[in-house]
Design an enzyme around this catalytic site. Structure first.
Site, PDB file in Angstrom:
ATOM      1  N   SER A  55       0.763  -1.257  -0.105  1.00 32.18           N
ATOM      2  CA  SER A  55      -0.197   0.060  -0.160  1.00 32.18           C
ATOM      3  C   SER A  55       0.998   1.342   0.151  1.00 32.18           C
ATOM      4  CB  SER A  55      -0.977  -0.018   1.229  1.00 32.18           C
ATOM      5  OG  SER A  55      -1.428   1.375   1.503  1.00 32.18           O
ATOM      6  N   ARG A  57      -1.103   4.730  -0.546  1.00 26.55           N
ATOM      7  CA  ARG A  57      -2.276   5.739   0.065  1.00 26.55           C
ATOM      8  C   ARG A  57      -2.650   5.402   1.295  1.00 26.55           C
ATOM      9  NH1 ARG A  57      -1.669   6.027  -5.360  1.00 26.55           N
ATOM     10  NH2 ARG A  57      -1.480   3.861  -5.064  1.00 26.55           N
ATOM     11  N   THR A  58      -3.166   4.058   1.225  1.00 24.47           N
ATOM     12  CA  THR A  58      -3.775   3.359   2.695  1.00 24.47           C
ATOM     13  C   THR A  58      -2.899   3.900   3.706  1.00 24.47           C
ATOM     14  OG1 THR A  58      -5.033   2.279   1.303  1.00 24.47           O
ATOM     15  CG2 THR A  58      -5.154   1.709   3.717  1.00 24.47           C
ATOM     16  N   ARG A 106      -5.488  -4.279   6.266  1.00 21.02           N
ATOM     17  CA  ARG A 106      -5.717  -4.356   5.122  1.00 21.02           C
ATOM     18  C   ARG A 106      -5.211  -5.895   4.708  1.00 21.02           C
ATOM     19  NH1 ARG A 106      -3.382  -1.391  -0.411  1.00 21.02           N
ATOM     20  NH2 ARG A 106      -5.382  -0.424   0.210  1.00 21.02           N
ATOM     21  N   HIS A 133     -13.496  -2.474  -0.399  1.00 16.30           N
ATOM     22  CA  HIS A 133     -12.495  -1.390  -0.042  1.00 16.30           C
ATOM     23  C   HIS A 133     -13.357  -0.302   0.449  1.00 16.30           C
ATOM     24  CE1 HIS A 133      -9.045   0.847   0.186  1.00 16.30           C
ATOM     25  NE2 HIS A 133      -8.755   0.826  -0.923  1.00 16.30           N
ATOM     26  N   GLN A 136     -12.049   3.530   0.409  1.00 18.19           N
ATOM     27  CA  GLN A 136     -11.737   4.275  -0.908  1.00 18.19           C
ATOM     28  C   GLN A 136     -13.093   4.952  -1.404  1.00 18.19           C
ATOM     29  OE1 GLN A 136      -8.911   4.278  -3.137  1.00 18.19           O
ATOM     30  NE2 GLN A 136     -10.229   5.739  -4.148  1.00 18.19           N
ATOM     31  N   ASN A 164     -13.208  -5.831  -5.804  1.00 15.65           N
ATOM     32  CA  ASN A 164     -13.461  -5.026  -4.400  1.00 15.65           C
ATOM     33  C   ASN A 164     -13.886  -3.707  -4.415  1.00 15.65           C
ATOM     34  OD1 ASN A 164     -10.950  -4.413  -5.326  1.00 15.65           O
ATOM     35  ND2 ASN A 164      -9.828  -5.112  -3.528  1.00 15.65           N
ATOM     36  N   ASP A 225     -10.066   0.594 -12.570  1.00 17.70           N
ATOM     37  CA  ASP A 225      -9.275   0.012 -11.654  1.00 17.70           C
ATOM     38  C   ASP A 225      -8.334  -0.873 -12.445  1.00 17.70           C
ATOM     39  OD1 ASP A 225      -8.037  -0.748  -9.343  1.00 17.70           O
ATOM     40  OD2 ASP A 225      -9.570  -1.812  -8.546  1.00 17.70           O
ATOM     41  N   SER A 229      -5.898  -7.464  -9.826  1.00 16.30           N
ATOM     42  CA  SER A 229      -5.672  -6.849  -8.194  1.00 16.30           C
ATOM     43  C   SER A 229      -4.669  -7.627  -7.488  1.00 16.30           C
ATOM     44  CB  SER A 229      -7.064  -7.115  -7.597  1.00 16.30           C
ATOM     45  OG  SER A 229      -8.099  -6.031  -7.837  1.00 16.30           O
ATOM     46  N   MET A 230      -4.327  -6.990  -6.264  1.00 11.44           N
ATOM     47  CA  MET A 230      -3.286  -7.768  -5.621  1.00 11.44           C
ATOM     48  C   MET A 230      -3.758  -8.989  -5.300  1.00 11.44           C
ATOM     49  SD  MET A 230      -2.406  -4.488  -2.809  1.00 11.44           S
ATOM     50  CE  MET A 230      -3.969  -3.726  -3.179  1.00 11.44           C
ATOM     51  N   CYS A 265      -8.993   4.497  -8.434  1.00 11.65           N
ATOM     52  CA  CYS A 265      -8.562   4.493  -6.997  1.00 11.65           C
ATOM     53  C   CYS A 265      -7.040   4.460  -7.005  1.00 11.65           C
ATOM     54  CB  CYS A 265      -9.205   3.377  -6.332  1.00 11.65           C
ATOM     55  SG  CYS A 265      -8.702   1.848  -7.333  1.00 11.65           S
ATOM     56  N   LEU A 266      -6.499   4.424  -8.161  1.00 15.61           N
ATOM     57  CA  LEU A 266      -4.832   4.240  -8.112  1.00 15.61           C
ATOM     58  C   LEU A 266      -4.359   3.096  -7.124  1.00 15.61           C
ATOM     59  CD1 LEU A 266      -3.872   7.838  -7.920  1.00 15.61           C
ATOM     60  CD2 LEU A 266      -4.228   6.343  -9.946  1.00 15.61           C
ATOM     61  N   ARG A 293      -8.542  10.289   0.514  1.00 16.17           N
ATOM     62  CA  ARG A 293      -8.540   9.116   1.373  1.00 16.17           C
ATOM     63  C   ARG A 293      -8.477   9.896   2.676  1.00 16.17           C
ATOM     64  NH1 ARG A 293      -7.254   4.444  -0.414  1.00 16.17           N
ATOM     65  NH2 ARG A 293      -7.470   3.491   1.746  1.00 16.17           N
TER      66      ARG A 293
HETATM   67  N1   CP Z   1      -6.087   3.128  -3.625  1.00 20.40           N
HETATM   68  C1   CP Z   1      -5.622   2.399  -2.778  1.00 20.40           C
HETATM   69  O1   CP Z   1      -5.844   1.936  -1.697  1.00 20.40           O
HETATM   70  O2   CP Z   1      -4.226   2.740  -2.503  1.00 20.40           O
HETATM   71  P1   CP Z   1      -2.996   1.796  -1.877  1.00 20.40           P
HETATM   72  O3   CP Z   1      -2.957   0.408  -2.352  1.00 20.40           O
HETATM   73  O4   CP Z   1      -1.637   2.470  -2.305  1.00 20.40           O
HETATM   74  O5   CP Z   1      -3.037   2.090  -0.520  1.00 20.40           O
HETATM   75  N1  NVA Z   2      -8.601  -3.738  -6.930  1.00 18.74           N
HETATM   76  C1  NVA Z   2      -7.283  -3.327  -6.459  1.00 18.74           C
HETATM   77  C2  NVA Z   2      -7.443  -1.959  -5.725  1.00 18.74           C
HETATM   78  C3  NVA Z   2      -6.241  -1.256  -5.280  1.00 18.74           C
HETATM   79  C4  NVA Z   2      -6.362  -0.163  -4.323  1.00 18.74           C
HETATM   80  C5  NVA Z   2      -6.631  -4.375  -5.688  1.00 18.74           C
HETATM   81  O1  NVA Z   2      -7.209  -5.173  -5.090  1.00 18.74           O
HETATM   82  O2  NVA Z   2      -5.407  -4.325  -5.951  1.00 18.74           O
END
Ligand code: CP
Ligand code: NVA
Length: 307
Positions: A55, A57-58, A106, A133, A136, A164, A225, A229-230, A265-266, A293
Site C-alpha cells: 500500500s 495511499r492507505t 488490509r 474497499h 476508498q 473489491n 481500476d 488486483s493484488m 482508485c490508483l 483518502r
Molecule cells: N487506492 C489504494 O488503496 O491505494 P494503496 O493500495 O496504495 O493503499
Molecule cells: N482492486 C485493487 C484496488 C487497489 C487499491 C486491488 O485490490 O489491488
C-alpha cells in the site's frame, strides 16, 4: 461491544451517517489545510495498522491522518505479523486491542477482517480486502460531492473487473440512491449476492453489462481500476487479453460526454486499463480522490472513536 463498533462495509453506516461523515470530512479537511493543528482529538491514542498486502495511499493517509489529529500510528507490514501463518487472526486481534485504541487492517480473505472485528474489543477499520474497499469509496463519494456537488442521483459507470472496488460501490448504492453501472467482461462480473443486495435495497438503479460503450453514455463519473488486483498479478497477461475493449481511452470518454469526470482508485497501469491521455486530462480527478483518502478516513476514525 456495540453493533457499530467497526467500519468493515460501507453500508455498516446508514445514509444519514454517511452524509454526515462526508460533511465532517469537509470541515476537518478545511481545518487541516488551513494549517491549524489545534484539533487533537486522538491525543494519547494509538492505532495499529496491519498490512498483509502492499500500500501507499492507505498506509500514508491513515498514518498521517491519525498523527495530524494527535495520535500515534504503528505500521505492521506483511512480514511482521504473518497473520494466519505465524499467528492466528483471532490471537492478533486479542493482543493488539490490549495495546491500541483502534485497529486498521488490509488483508486478503474478507473473513480475516470479520475475525479481527469479532475478537478485538476496539474498533476495526477495513483498509481493503479481496472482497471490498469501503474507505476508498468514502473518499470517492467525498470527491464527487466536491466536484459534482452531490452524490445522490448521479450516474457512476465503472469499467473493468467486477472486483473489491465494485462491491463497495454496490454496497453504497444499497444505502444512498444513485445510478451505478458496472461494465465488465463476461465471467468477471461482481459477486452475485452483493448485486442482489444492492438491487433488493430498491433505492438505486443497478446495471451489470458487458458493453462499456453503451454503459458510459450520460455518465457523471467513469471509474476504472487495475484489471489484475493484488493477489492476481500472475493472471495479468491473461487478463490483458480478456479485458481488451474495456480500456478507458479518449474515445470512450467522448461517448460518456463532456460532463463526465474520470476517476481511478490508483495505483493505475497507464496504457492498460486507462490511457495516459485520459488520466492526465483536465477532467481526471484521480489525485483529488487520492488526497481525499486522508480526509474521508479522518471522519471515519473520529466517528468510530466517538469524537
Ligand atoms: N487506492 C489504494 O488503496 O491505494 P494503496 O493500495 O496504495 O493503499
Ligand atoms: N482492486 C485493487 C484496488 C487497489 C487499491 C486491488 O485490490 O489491488
Amino acid at each position: 461491544k456495540t453493533e457499530l463498533k467497526d467500519f468493515l462495509h460501507i453500508n455498516d453506516f446508514d445514509k444519514d451517517t454517511i452524509l454526515r461523515l462526508l460533511d465532517r470530512a469537509i470541515d476537518v479537511k478545511a481545518l487541516i489545510k488551513s494549517g491549524d493543528r489545534s484539533f487533537q482529538p486522538f491525543k494519547g491514542k494509538t492505532m495499529a495498522m496491519i498490512f498483509a498486502k502492499p500500500s501507499m495511499r492507505t498506509r500514508v493517509s491513515f498514518e498521517t491522518g491519525f498523527t495530524l489529529l494527535g495520535g500515534h500510528a504503528i505500521y505492521l507490514g506483511p512480514d511482521d505479523i504473518q497473520m494466519g501463518k505465524r499467528e492466528e487472526t483471532r490471537d492478533v486481534a486479542r493482543v493488539l486491542c490490549r495495546y491500541n485504541d483502534l485497529l486498521m487492517a488490509r488483508v486478503f480473505a474478507h473473513q480475516d477482517i470479520l475475525d479481527l472485528a469479532k475478537y478485538a474489543t476496539v474498533p476495526v477499520i477495513n483498509g481493503l480486502t479481496d472482497y471490498n474497499h469501503p474507505c476508498q469509496i468514502m473518499a470517492d463519494a467525498l470527491t464527487m460531492i466536491e466536484h459534482i456537488g452531490r452524490l445522490e442521483g448521479t450516474k457512476v459507470v465503472y469499467v473493468g473487473d467486477g472486483n473489491n472496488i465494485v462491491h463497495s460501490w454496490l454496497l453504497l448504492a444499497a444505502v444512498v440512491p444513485f445510478h451505478f453501472v458496472c461494465a465488465c467482461p463476461k465471467g468477471f462480473e461482481p459477486d452475485e449476492k452483493t448485486v442482489e443486495k444492492a438491487r433488493q435495497a430498491g433505492i438505486s438503479k443497478i446495471e451489470i453489462t458487458n458493453d462499456p460503450k453503451e454503459a458510459v453514455i450520460g455518465a457523471d463519473v467513469v471509474y476504472s481500476d487495475v484489471w489484475a488486483s493484488m493477489g492476481q498479478k500472475e493472471e495479468a497477461a491473461y487478463r490483458r487479453q480478456v479485458f481488451k475493449g474495456f480500456q478507458v481511452d479518449k474515445s470512450l470518454m467522448d461517448i460518456a460526454g463532456s460532463k463526465a469526470f474520470f476517476m481511478h482508485c490508483l495505483p493505475a497501469e497507464r496504457g492498460v486499463e486507462v490511457t495516459d491521455e485520459v488520466i492526465e486530462a483536465p477532467n481526471s480527478i484521480v489525485f483529488q480522490q487520492a488526497e481525499n483518502r486522508l480526509h474521508a478516513q479522518n471522519a471515519v476514525m473520529l466517528h468510530v472513536l466517538g469524537k
